[in-house]
Design a protein around this motif. Structure first.
Motif, PDB file in Angstrom:
ATOM      1  N   UNK A 207       0.809  -1.225   0.000  1.00 31.47           N
ATOM      2  CA  UNK A 207       0.000   0.000   0.000  1.00 31.47           C
ATOM      3  C   UNK A 207       0.842   1.276   0.000  1.00 31.47           C
ATOM      4  N   UNK A 208       2.009   1.267   0.657  1.00 31.95           N
ATOM      5  CA  UNK A 208       2.871   2.453   0.661  1.00 31.95           C
ATOM      6  C   UNK A 208       3.410   2.736  -0.725  1.00 31.95           C
ATOM      7  N   UNK A 209       3.843   1.718  -1.429  1.00 32.20           N
ATOM      8  CA  UNK A 209       4.339   1.882  -2.787  1.00 32.20           C
ATOM      9  C   UNK A 209       3.219   2.361  -3.710  1.00 32.20           C
ATOM     10  N   UNK A 210       2.042   1.796  -3.538  1.00 28.74           N
ATOM     11  CA  UNK A 210       0.883   2.203  -4.340  1.00 28.74           C
ATOM     12  C   UNK A 210       0.534   3.663  -4.069  1.00 28.74           C
ATOM     13  N   UNK A 211       0.547   4.066  -2.799  1.00 27.29           N
ATOM     14  CA  UNK A 211       0.241   5.443  -2.425  1.00 27.29           C
ATOM     15  C   UNK A 211       1.281   6.390  -3.002  1.00 27.29           C
ATOM     16  N   UNK A 212       2.554   6.016  -2.919  1.00 26.55           N
ATOM     17  CA  UNK A 212       3.646   6.823  -3.468  1.00 26.55           C
ATOM     18  C   UNK A 212       3.426   7.047  -4.957  1.00 26.55           C
ATOM     19  N   UNK A 213       3.104   5.995  -5.663  1.00 30.95           N
ATOM     20  CA  UNK A 213       2.878   6.072  -7.103  1.00 30.95           C
ATOM     21  C   UNK A 213       1.676   6.949  -7.431  1.00 30.95           C
ATOM     22  N   UNK A 214       0.585   6.754  -6.714  1.00 31.67           N
ATOM     23  CA  UNK A 214      -0.637   7.534  -6.957  1.00 31.67           C
ATOM     24  C   UNK A 214      -0.437   9.015  -6.647  1.00 31.67           C
ATOM     25  N   UNK A 215       0.281   9.317  -5.571  1.00 31.92           N
ATOM     26  CA  UNK A 215       0.520  10.711  -5.214  1.00 31.92           C
ATOM     27  C   UNK A 215       1.391  11.412  -6.253  1.00 31.92           C
ATOM     28  N   UNK A 216       2.394  10.703  -6.760  1.00 30.14           N
ATOM     29  CA  UNK A 216       3.238  11.276  -7.807  1.00 30.14           C
ATOM     30  C   UNK A 216       2.447  11.551  -9.071  1.00 30.14           C
ATOM     31  N   UNK A 217       1.587  10.626  -9.433  1.00 29.90           N
ATOM     32  CA  UNK A 217       0.737  10.798 -10.614  1.00 29.90           C
ATOM     33  C   UNK A 217      -0.204  11.986 -10.431  1.00 29.90           C
ATOM     34  N   UNK A 218      -0.830  12.087  -9.263  1.00 26.38           N
ATOM     35  CA  UNK A 218      -1.741  13.203  -9.013  1.00 26.38           C
ATOM     36  C   UNK A 218      -1.007  14.537  -9.018  1.00 26.38           C
ATOM     37  N   UNK A 219       0.212  14.548  -8.507  1.00 27.90           N
ATOM     38  CA  UNK A 219       1.016  15.770  -8.506  1.00 27.90           C
ATOM     39  C   UNK A 219       1.209  16.279  -9.924  1.00 27.90           C
ATOM     40  N   UNK A 220       1.616  15.406 -10.823  1.00 24.03           N
ATOM     41  CA  UNK A 220       1.902  15.858 -12.186  1.00 24.03           C
ATOM     42  C   UNK A 220       0.612  16.223 -12.930  1.00 24.03           C
ATOM     43  N   UNK A 221      -0.481  15.574 -12.654  1.00 23.44           N
ATOM     44  CA  UNK A 221      -1.762  15.961 -13.260  1.00 23.44           C
ATOM     45  C   UNK A 221      -2.173  17.342 -12.762  1.00 23.44           C
ATOM     46  N   UNK A 222      -1.981  17.606 -11.477  1.00 23.42           N
ATOM     47  CA  UNK A 222      -2.277  18.928 -10.920  1.00 23.42           C
ATOM     48  C   UNK A 222      -1.386  19.998 -11.544  1.00 23.42           C
ATOM     49  N   UNK A 223      -0.116  19.676 -11.737  1.00 20.34           N
ATOM     50  CA  UNK A 223       0.811  20.615 -12.366  1.00 20.34           C
ATOM     51  C   UNK A 223       0.351  20.934 -13.784  1.00 20.34           C
ATOM     52  N   UNK A 224       0.031  19.889 -14.548  1.00 19.68           N
ATOM     53  CA  UNK A 224      -0.437  20.098 -15.922  1.00 19.68           C
ATOM     54  C   UNK A 224      -1.666  20.992 -15.939  1.00 19.68           C
ATOM     55  N   UNK A 225      -2.608  20.695 -15.079  1.00 20.17           N
ATOM     56  CA  UNK A 225      -3.842  21.480 -15.020  1.00 20.17           C
ATOM     57  C   UNK A 225      -3.549  22.936 -14.652  1.00 20.17           C
ATOM     58  N   UNK A 226      -2.688  23.144 -13.669  1.00 23.04           N
ATOM     59  CA  UNK A 226      -2.337  24.496 -13.258  1.00 23.04           C
ATOM     60  C   UNK A 226      -1.672  25.278 -14.388  1.00 23.04           C
TER      61      UNK A 226
END
Length: 194
Positions: free
Chosen positions: A50-69
């Motif tokens: 779950x920690x690895x999955x969370x790390x991966x998901x958070x990184x993905x969400x970060x870059x999607x937020x950056x793109x949107x911004x």
């Protein structure tokens, strides 16, 4: 908090990279581009999934937020991670790096690391994995793993790729991505040269 009250490129408080003590010593940048180090083959078996999955998901969400911004619709970015390059390059080119404090550098590093890793995941089918690292308090850290052009497993720490770029100003997004590709031997040029 950093300059102008900015805590993150995407406007929310930034959590530090788990291995922050490794790379947040910014000083005068050397003129050479350090090569991102390949990570040893010691994969840590006991890391909770779950920690690895969370790390991966958070990184993905970060870059999607950056793109949107930056005005790149998430659907556009998700279809083509290269679509973010012009907007991200424009953004980093305008940053007042000479006014950055430690927090600003850490946030920029984290945001660029999210992009490098997500680019490798989307373009090459890479994945996050965990390797032993006795230099961290946890005893491990996350790296990106993929197969090179010859089918050999390769690992890279996106933090190292970004750090090399930050020490070779001005920041060039395409150079940073190319560095990751060359280190992982994902391009024909790197594979042919050896």
């Amino acid at each position: 908090m950093g300059i102008h009250g900015r805590t993150s490129i995407r406007g929310s408080p930034e959590l530090p990279h788990p291995d922050a003590h490794h790379f947040f010593e910014y000083g005068p940048a050397p003129k050479q581009v350090p090569v991102a180090a390949e990570v040893p083959e010691m994969v840590r078996a006991g890391t909770p999934e779950p920690e690895l999955k969370r790390w991966s998901e958070e990184g993905r969400q970060t870059v999607i937020d950056i793109a949107d911004m930056l005005g790149v619709p998430p659907i556009t970015y998700s279809r083509d991670p290269l679509s973010l390059i012009p907007a991200l390059q424009n953004y980093v080119s305008r940053l007042p790096l000479d006014q950055f404090d430690q927090s600003d550098w850490a946030t920029l590093h984290s945001d660029l690391m999210s992009y490098v890793s997500d680019f490798l995941i989307q373009k090459y089918g890479a994945r996050w994995t965990v390797v032993d690292d006795s230099t961290t308090t946890r005893g491990y850290h996350y790296v990106i793993e993929t197969e090179d052009r010859d089918g050999k497993n390769r690992k890279i720490d996106p933090a190292d790729v970004v750090m090399a770029e930050l020490k070779n100003l001005p920041i060039e997004i395409t150079r940073m991505l190319a560095s990751a590709e060359l280190t992982l031997l994902l391009t024909s040029q790197a594979s042919e040269e050896g």
